[in-house]
Write a protein that holds these residues in place. Structure first.
Motif, PDB file in Angstrom:
ATOM      1  N   LYS A 103       0.817  -1.267  -0.068  1.00  0.00           N
ATOM      2  CA  LYS A 103      -0.045  -0.149  -0.012  1.00  0.00           C
ATOM      3  C   LYS A 103       0.927   1.275   0.011  1.00  0.00           C
ATOM      4  CE  LYS A 103      -3.524   2.400   2.498  1.00  0.00           C
ATOM      5  NZ  LYS A 103      -2.905   3.687   2.529  1.00  0.00           N
ATOM      6  N   ASP A 107       0.799   3.866  -2.645  1.00  0.00           N
ATOM      7  CA  ASP A 107       0.445   5.462  -2.525  1.00  0.00           C
ATOM      8  C   ASP A 107       1.404   6.457  -2.850  1.00  0.00           C
ATOM      9  OD1 ASP A 107      -2.062   4.660  -1.167  1.00  0.00           O
ATOM     10  OD2 ASP A 107      -1.166   4.693   0.812  1.00  0.00           O
ATOM     11  N   TYR A 134      -6.851  -2.686  -1.043  1.00  0.00           N
ATOM     12  CA  TYR A 134      -6.423  -1.385  -1.468  1.00  0.00           C
ATOM     13  C   TYR A 134      -7.503  -0.376  -1.715  1.00  0.00           C
ATOM     14  CZ  TYR A 134      -3.881   2.901  -2.992  1.00  0.00           C
ATOM     15  OH  TYR A 134      -3.450   4.133  -3.095  1.00  0.00           O
ATOM     16  N   GLN A 137      -9.751   0.460   1.442  1.00  0.00           N
ATOM     17  CA  GLN A 137      -9.415   1.405   2.393  1.00  0.00           C
ATOM     18  C   GLN A 137      -9.417   2.748   1.546  1.00  0.00           C
ATOM     19  OE1 GLN A 137      -6.046   0.516   4.254  1.00  0.00           O
ATOM     20  NE2 GLN A 137      -5.977   2.432   5.604  1.00  0.00           N
ATOM     21  N   PHE A 138      -9.206   2.728   0.297  1.00  0.00           N
ATOM     22  CA  PHE A 138      -9.045   3.998  -0.441  1.00  0.00           C
ATOM     23  C   PHE A 138     -10.488   4.889  -0.713  1.00  0.00           C
ATOM     24  CE2 PHE A 138      -9.341   6.558  -4.537  1.00  0.00           C
ATOM     25  CZ  PHE A 138      -8.125   7.353  -4.316  1.00  0.00           C
TER      26      PHE A 138
END
Length: 226
Positions: A103, A107, A134, A137-138
């Motif tokens: 991640k 990022d 990913y 959470q994004f």
């Protein structure tokens, strides 16, 4: 990277994905854009320098079983920045432990204006599991919505049972971390409150001990006078 903020209607559209794309078997060998600047695909998608350049790829997360290292490997290190994760493509493999470094790599790449391809050998189970976590959470999604979002762009994904269990577990993990991060003052207040309560208890205990000593001293004085 901060979590993207969308209203419910926008999230529904994102999850449903593009409606004008007809999935074909050949697309299994290609990569698909899951969210802006993040692509998911199989090994084949990482082999064509021209294709990678045409998509604007700058960073590649290469996820492989150690037995596949000879074939699943960085092919153009002079053109792209790679992260290689050696894992076991089995239900016992702990993905949650490995996810934070992947991640962070994604990022950092996107924050610099780059585009990332995440791939494993087949692009069916292993690399999609990382991308689902990913995306979850994004976009601040449930695991079901994150899975559907990725499936609606790469229809052939199918994480194995062990990976699915970890995807479900990750939802509670990232939400707990988000809750803590969004209320740092409350956490600080709780710590200070706890310390204050402990100090009060200590003060009461000290006062009690002083009172006991005073009573003992009075008894001693009375005994001497007697």
């Amino acid at each position: 990277m901060a979590t993207a903020q969308y209203n419910q209607d926008q999230l529904r559209e994102l999850i449903q994905g593009p409606s004008d794309i007809e999935w074909t078997y050949e697309m299994r060998r290609q990569c698909q854009e899951i969210l802006p600047h993040l692509f998911l695909g199989p090994l084949q998608a990482s082999k064509s320098l021209d294709t990678l350049k045409s998509l604007g790829i700058t960073h590649i997360v290469c996820i492989r079983d150690a037995k596949e290292a000879f074939s699943v490997r960085p092919r153009f290190p002079e053109h792209f920045q790679y992260m290689v994760l050696d894992v076991q493509d089995s239900e016992e493999q702990n993905l949650i432990r490995l996810f934070p470094q992947a991640k962070q790599f994604i990022d950092d790449a996107i924050a610099k204006g780059g585009c990332v391809l995440v791939h494993c050998n087949g692009g069916i189970s292993l690399s999609p599991s990382f991308v689902v976590m990913y995306v979850m959470q994004f976009y601040n999604l449930s695991w079901e919505d994150a899975l559907h979002l990725v499936q609606n762009r790469r229809y052939c994904i199918s994480p194995n049972g062990g990976f699915m269990t970890q995807i479900k577990e990750y939802e509670s993990i990232y939400k707990a971390k988000a809750a803590i991060a969004s209320h740092p003052q409350q956490r600080l207040f709780s710590v200070r409150r706890k310390r204050s309560d402990e100090d009060d208890e200590d003060q009461v205990q000290r006062e009690g001990e002083r009172t006991k000593r005073a009573l003992v001293d009075e008894d001693d004085d009375d005994a001497m006078q007697t």
